[in-house]
Each structure stands twice: as structure tokens, then as C-alpha cells.
Design an enzyme around this catalytic site. Structure first.
Site, mmCIF file in Angstrom:
data_model
loop_
_atom_site.group_PDB
_atom_site.id
_atom_site.type_symbol
_atom_site.label_atom_id
_atom_site.label_comp_id
_atom_site.label_asym_id
_atom_site.label_seq_id
_atom_site.Cartn_x
_atom_site.Cartn_y
_atom_site.Cartn_z
ATOM 1 N N SER A 9 0.921 -0.943 -0.220
ATOM 2 C CA SER A 9 -0.013 -0.203 0.226
ATOM 3 C C SER A 9 0.861 1.117 0.139
ATOM 4 O O SER A 9 0.247 2.255 -0.334
ATOM 5 C CB SER A 9 -0.991 0.176 1.598
ATOM 6 O OG SER A 9 -1.339 -0.725 1.429
ATOM 7 N N THR A 10 2.085 1.165 0.714
ATOM 8 C CA THR A 10 2.920 2.523 0.342
ATOM 9 C C THR A 10 3.963 2.163 0.055
ATOM 10 O O THR A 10 4.518 0.884 0.087
ATOM 11 C CB THR A 10 3.279 3.286 2.345
ATOM 12 O OG1 THR A 10 3.884 2.254 2.830
ATOM 13 C CG2 THR A 10 1.876 3.230 3.308
#
Length: 191
Positions: A9-10
Site C-alpha cells: 500500500s505504501t
């Protein structure tokens, strides 16, 4: 053929563990597609689209865990239905999902619900953390693109009418929306 998909996600997260797991499951390195820094709640993911496009009838789409594929029940079902209709098998961390098996469908839906629940918890904790930081004065939002002096100069030039919004945006190195907001703020304050 085995086609692998991994997602984090990051930008700060690492894909190594997921990629290693896919290799252990028999996916070759050149058949692993990844999305780095994209949330599972967003269906528009280039790596996922490439993985799905690489799959042909009889192939297996291999993901380390269901939450890497989707973070909502409708999205997980939609992807699974698309795979099933194309004759592609979904492999979840070594377990082949059989959409015709009632128990398999139940487990798949339960896993999808857990993935969605986890995503909701992350959003809740993020909102709570931001509210706490705001309360303590640590979260003040984005730094303005223009200093007060620059904004006043921009508004002055705008009011003189010799420059278009696009020209002002280019001159000050900002987006046109920033110019419009600066002008709007000056009108609201009566300057």
C-alpha cells in the site's frame, strides 16, 4: 501457467516477502506483477491489470493472500467472477479456490470480509490519529504553495487584468486552481 501478483500500500513497504512466497509457490520471476504504493481498495492498479491480461484460459493467478488482491468483498468477488468466466484458476497462497464448491465460496467470502474489515480498521485508526494530531497542533495541513506576499502579488496582477489565469499559474509555478483559490480568498476577505 502460473501468473503471480503482489501489492503493497505504501512506498515505504517492501514486496520481498510476497515475491519470495510467489517463487516458493512455483511462479517464475518474470511472471510476477506488482503494484507498489497502491491500496487494495482501488481497483485501478496497473500491476493487477497486467497480471489479469497475462492470464489465459487454464492459467492460475497466484496471490500470497487474498487481501493483496482486494480489500472489499464486492471487489474480491468481481475479480474472482472475472477469472472464473475466463477459465482462470485463483490460487490463494497455495490453496486453489474452487468457486463451484459451497465451502470454498464460504471461505473465500469470509476471507474477503476479513480483508475489508482490516481496511476499515486502518481507515478508522488513521482518522483517529489525524484527529489527535490536529488536536495537539501537529497536523496543520499542507504548506501553502505561495507565501502571503506572493499571493498578494498574484491577486494584484489578476485584478489589473493584463494576465490570464494560465499565465499567472505559469509565472508563479502553481496550478490554475491555486490562482482561482487565491483570488477567491482575496474576494472573501474584501481585499
Amino acid at each position: 501457467m502460473l501468473i503471480g501478483y503482489a501489492r503493497v500500500s505504501t512506498a515505504a513497504q517492501d514486496l520481498t516477502v510476497q515475491q519470495r512466497r510467489l517463487l516458493e509457490l512455483g511462479v517464475t520471476e518474470d511472471r510476477i506483477y506488482v503494484d507498489h504504493g497502491l491500496t487494495g481498495t482501488n481497483r485501478a492498479r496497473p500491476g493487477l491489470e497486467q497480471a489479469l491480461a497475462a492470464c489465459r484460459e487454464g492459467d492460475q493467478l497466484v496471490v500470497p493472500k487474498l487481501d493483496r488482491l482486494a480489500r472489499s468483498v464486492p471487489d474480491a468477488r468481481s475479480i474472482c467472477d472475472q477469472l472464473t468466466s475466463d477459465g482462470i484458476v485463483l490460487n490463494l497462497g497455495g490453496s486453489v479456490h474452487d468457486p463451484k464448491d459451497p465451502v470454498g465460496r464460504l471461505l473465500f467470502n469470509a476471507l474477503a470480509m476479513v480483508a475489508e474489515f482490516e481496511a476499515d480498521l486502518i481507515k478508522l485508526r488513521t482518522r483517529e490519529g489525524m484527529a489527535l494530531a490536529r488536536e495537539r497542533g501537529r497536523l496543520k495541513g499542507r504548506k501553502p504553495k505561495l507565501s502571503p506576499r506572493q499571493e498578494a502579488h498574484l491577486v494584484k496582477l489578476f485584478k489589473e487584468g493584463e494576465h490570464s489565469v494560465a499565465e499567472l499559474a505559469e509565472l508563479f509555478g502553481v496550478a490554475r486552481a491555486t490562482v482561482y483559490r487565491a483570488v477567491e480568498r482575496s474576494m472573501e476577505s474584501g481585499v
